[in-house]
Design a protein around this motif. Structure first.
Motif, PDB file in Angstrom:
ATOM      1  N   PHE A  12      34.953  52.936  38.616  1.00 57.32           N
ATOM      2  CA  PHE A  12      35.619  53.054  37.323  1.00 57.32           C
ATOM      3  C   PHE A  12      37.091  52.691  37.528  1.00 57.32           C
ATOM      4  N   ALA A  13      37.515  51.530  37.091  1.00 56.88           N
ATOM      5  CA  ALA A  13      38.908  51.141  37.258  1.00 56.88           C
ATOM      6  C   ALA A  13      39.798  51.937  36.304  1.00 56.88           C
ATOM      7  N   SER A  14      40.998  52.227  36.760  1.00 51.07           N
ATOM      8  CA  SER A  14      41.971  52.962  35.947  1.00 51.07           C
ATOM      9  C   SER A  14      43.075  52.022  35.470  1.00 51.07           C
ATOM     10  N   ARG A  15      43.992  52.550  34.693  1.00 45.72           N
ATOM     11  CA  ARG A  15      45.135  51.757  34.246  1.00 45.72           C
ATOM     12  C   ARG A  15      45.980  51.295  35.440  1.00 45.72           C
ATOM     13  N   LYS A  16      46.122  52.164  36.446  1.00 44.76           N
ATOM     14  CA  LYS A  16      46.877  51.768  37.629  1.00 44.76           C
ATOM     15  C   LYS A  16      46.183  50.637  38.374  1.00 44.76           C
ATOM     16  N   ASP A  17      44.848  50.679  38.444  1.00 47.17           N
ATOM     17  CA  ASP A  17      44.105  49.579  39.077  1.00 47.17           C
ATOM     18  C   ASP A  17      44.384  48.273  38.337  1.00 47.17           C
ATOM     19  N   ALA A  18      44.461  48.347  37.007  1.00 45.68           N
ATOM     20  CA  ALA A  18      44.749  47.147  36.217  1.00 45.68           C
ATOM     21  C   ALA A  18      46.143  46.618  36.543  1.00 45.68           C
ATOM     22  N   ARG A  19      47.117  47.514  36.659  1.00 42.84           N
ATOM     23  CA  ARG A  19      48.474  47.078  36.996  1.00 42.84           C
ATOM     24  C   ARG A  19      48.529  46.490  38.408  1.00 42.84           C
ATOM     25  N   ASP A  20      47.799  47.096  39.341  1.00 42.56           N
ATOM     26  CA  ASP A  20      47.762  46.575  40.710  1.00 42.56           C
ATOM     27  C   ASP A  20      47.142  45.176  40.735  1.00 42.56           C
ATOM     28  N   ALA A  21      46.131  44.967  39.899  1.00 38.97           N
ATOM     29  CA  ALA A  21      45.476  43.660  39.843  1.00 38.97           C
ATOM     30  C   ALA A  21      46.431  42.600  39.304  1.00 38.97           C
ATOM     31  N   VAL A  22      47.263  42.963  38.333  1.00 43.43           N
ATOM     32  CA  VAL A  22      48.248  42.020  37.810  1.00 43.43           C
ATOM     33  C   VAL A  22      49.266  41.661  38.883  1.00 43.43           C
ATOM     34  N   VAL A  23      49.699  42.646  39.657  1.00 48.21           N
ATOM     35  CA  VAL A  23      50.634  42.380  40.755  1.00 48.21           C
ATOM     36  C   VAL A  23      50.020  41.387  41.741  1.00 48.21           C
ATOM     37  N   ALA A  24      48.748  41.593  42.082  1.00 49.48           N
ATOM     38  CA  ALA A  24      48.067  40.691  43.016  1.00 49.48           C
ATOM     39  C   ALA A  24      47.937  39.290  42.434  1.00 49.48           C
ATOM     40  N   ALA A  25      47.594  39.217  41.145  1.00 53.84           N
ATOM     41  CA  ALA A  25      47.448  37.915  40.494  1.00 53.84           C
ATOM     42  C   ALA A  25      48.779  37.177  40.436  1.00 53.84           C
ATOM     43  N   ARG A  26      49.851  37.902  40.120  1.00 52.84           N
ATOM     44  CA  ARG A  26      51.168  37.262  40.054  1.00 52.84           C
ATOM     45  C   ARG A  26      51.602  36.754  41.420  1.00 52.84           C
ATOM     46  N   ALA A  27      51.319  37.516  42.461  1.00 53.80           N
ATOM     47  CA  ALA A  27      51.709  37.108  43.813  1.00 53.80           C
ATOM     48  C   ALA A  27      50.991  35.831  44.236  1.00 53.80           C
ATOM     49  N   ALA A  28      49.820  35.591  43.660  1.00 53.63           N
ATOM     50  CA  ALA A  28      49.032  34.415  44.050  1.00 53.63           C
ATOM     51  C   ALA A  28      49.363  33.174  43.236  1.00 53.63           C
ATOM     52  N   THR A  29      50.148  33.311  42.163  1.00 56.52           N
ATOM     53  CA  THR A  29      50.338  32.184  41.244  1.00 56.52           C
ATOM     54  C   THR A  29      51.044  30.994  41.890  1.00 56.52           C
ATOM     55  N   THR A  30      52.102  31.249  42.656  1.00 53.63           N
ATOM     56  CA  THR A  30      52.878  30.139  43.220  1.00 53.63           C
ATOM     57  C   THR A  30      52.034  29.284  44.154  1.00 53.63           C
ATOM     58  N   GLY A  31      51.316  29.930  45.062  1.00 53.84           N
ATOM     59  CA  GLY A  31      50.503  29.176  46.008  1.00 53.84           C
ATOM     60  C   GLY A  31      49.347  28.450  45.352  1.00 53.84           C
ATOM     61  N   TRP A  32      48.685  29.115  44.391  1.00 51.15           N
ATOM     62  CA  TRP A  32      47.520  28.504  43.749  1.00 51.15           C
ATOM     63  C   TRP A  32      47.936  27.367  42.814  1.00 51.15           C
ATOM     64  N   ALA A  33      48.974  27.584  42.021  1.00 52.94           N
ATOM     65  CA  ALA A  33      49.457  26.530  41.129  1.00 52.94           C
ATOM     66  C   ALA A  33      50.030  25.367  41.930  1.00 52.94           C
ATOM     67  N   GLY A  34      50.593  25.673  43.098  1.00 59.85           N
ATOM     68  CA  GLY A  34      51.187  24.627  43.920  1.00 59.85           C
ATOM     69  C   GLY A  34      50.197  23.870  44.777  1.00 59.85           C
TER      70      GLY A  34
END
Length: 279
Positions: free
Chosen positions: A42-64
């Motif tokens: 059962f994911a929580s609101r904090k899990d959702a925020r952690d997932a956004v942090v992980a997704a943002r950290a991956a944007t530069t490398g993946w987009a590049g």
């Protein structure tokens, strides 16, 4: 001798390329083929925020990454999915759906280096300069996966988002989560960089409002939201930072049909460059 009790699998979240337990510590039972088979986090609101942090950290490398490289990785996902075909069938997913989902990965992989040619180009101008438009990824995309078809629908909302360089946080269907968490195992072995795809399980009412209102999420795909009132509330939250919104679709949508380019182009920004010509 007493009858052996099978070990019930406990599925975790997929965040940042890892499989963490939910911060809430909660899980719920899911059924496949008519019997209880597994525990799902059962994911929580904090899990959702952690997932956004992980997704943002991956944007530069993946987009590049080069479009060719992204296509290779999507094709690798197809290879890994096909290799696990029987595992998905054992979860109650029809074999033809697994095949269609595999083909869908291949289809989008083929578009990775062609989309900029179709969606971008040189613009006619009256002057001594070039005017060029090129598509760029929007950034972090929150996605609400459809409940059915569990696997094909999931692939059909993830692949068009990531093929162009976006990263995603996916809220899996609470009633059909096994396809999502098993697909996470596929992606974890498909050379996909950590954080490009993050998958949350549990009630979408607890996680998706956090994603819709998150200031570091750039777009939200509400495809799997069946409740019209919830969809309206999520759109209102998304408007706070002008997120792009893909609205829910009809329940009778044909996921086996040609998907077209709309899901890819909806998650692109267009950058136009002016450059003087010598003469």
């Amino acid at each position: 001798m007493s009858e052996r009790v099978a070990v019930r699998k406990t599925y975790k979240l997929f965040v940042g390329g890892k499989f963490p337990r939910s911060e809430s510590g909660r899980s719920y039972l899911v059924q496949s083929g008519g019997s209880v088979t597994a525990n799902v986090a059962f994911a929580s609101r904090k899990d959702a925020r952690d997932a956004v942090v992980a997704a943002r950290a991956a944007t530069t490398g993946w987009a590049g990454a080069t479009a060719y490289n992204r296509g290779q990785i999507l094709y690798r996902a197809a290879e890994m999915l096909e290799g696990r075909r029987e595992q998905f069938v054992a979860l109650g997913i029809p074999g033809d759906e697994v095949d269609a989902a595999t083909d869908r990965w291949v289809w989008y992989a083929g578009w990775s280096d062609k989309l900029p040619q179709v969606y971008g180009g040189a613009n006619p101008v009256a002057g001594p300069y070039f005017n060029l438009s090129a598509p760029e990824p929007t950034g972090v995309v929150a996605v609400v996966a459809p409940a059915a078809p569990a696997l094909l629908g999931l692939v059909s909302v993830i692949a068009p988002a990531i093929v162009s360089g976006n990263t995603v946080v996916v809220a899996a269907s609470p009633t059909e989560p096994l396809a999502a968490v098993t697909l996470a195992e596929v992606l974890a072995t498909a050379d996909l960089p950590a954080g490009v795809v993050n998958i949350l399980t549990g009630h979408i009412e607890q996680t998706v409002p956090t994603l819709a209102g998150h200031m570091d999420v750039n777009a939200i795909d509400l495809t799997g939201v069946a409740d019209a009132e919830l969809a309206t509330n999520l759109e209102a939250k998304a408007a706070e930072n002008l997120k792009r919104v893909i609205r829910p679709i009809a329940t009778d949508h044909d996921w086996y049909a040609d998907p077209g380019l709309a899901r890819m182009t909806a998650l692109l920004e267009t950058k136009t460059v002016w450059h003087p010509k010598g003469g």
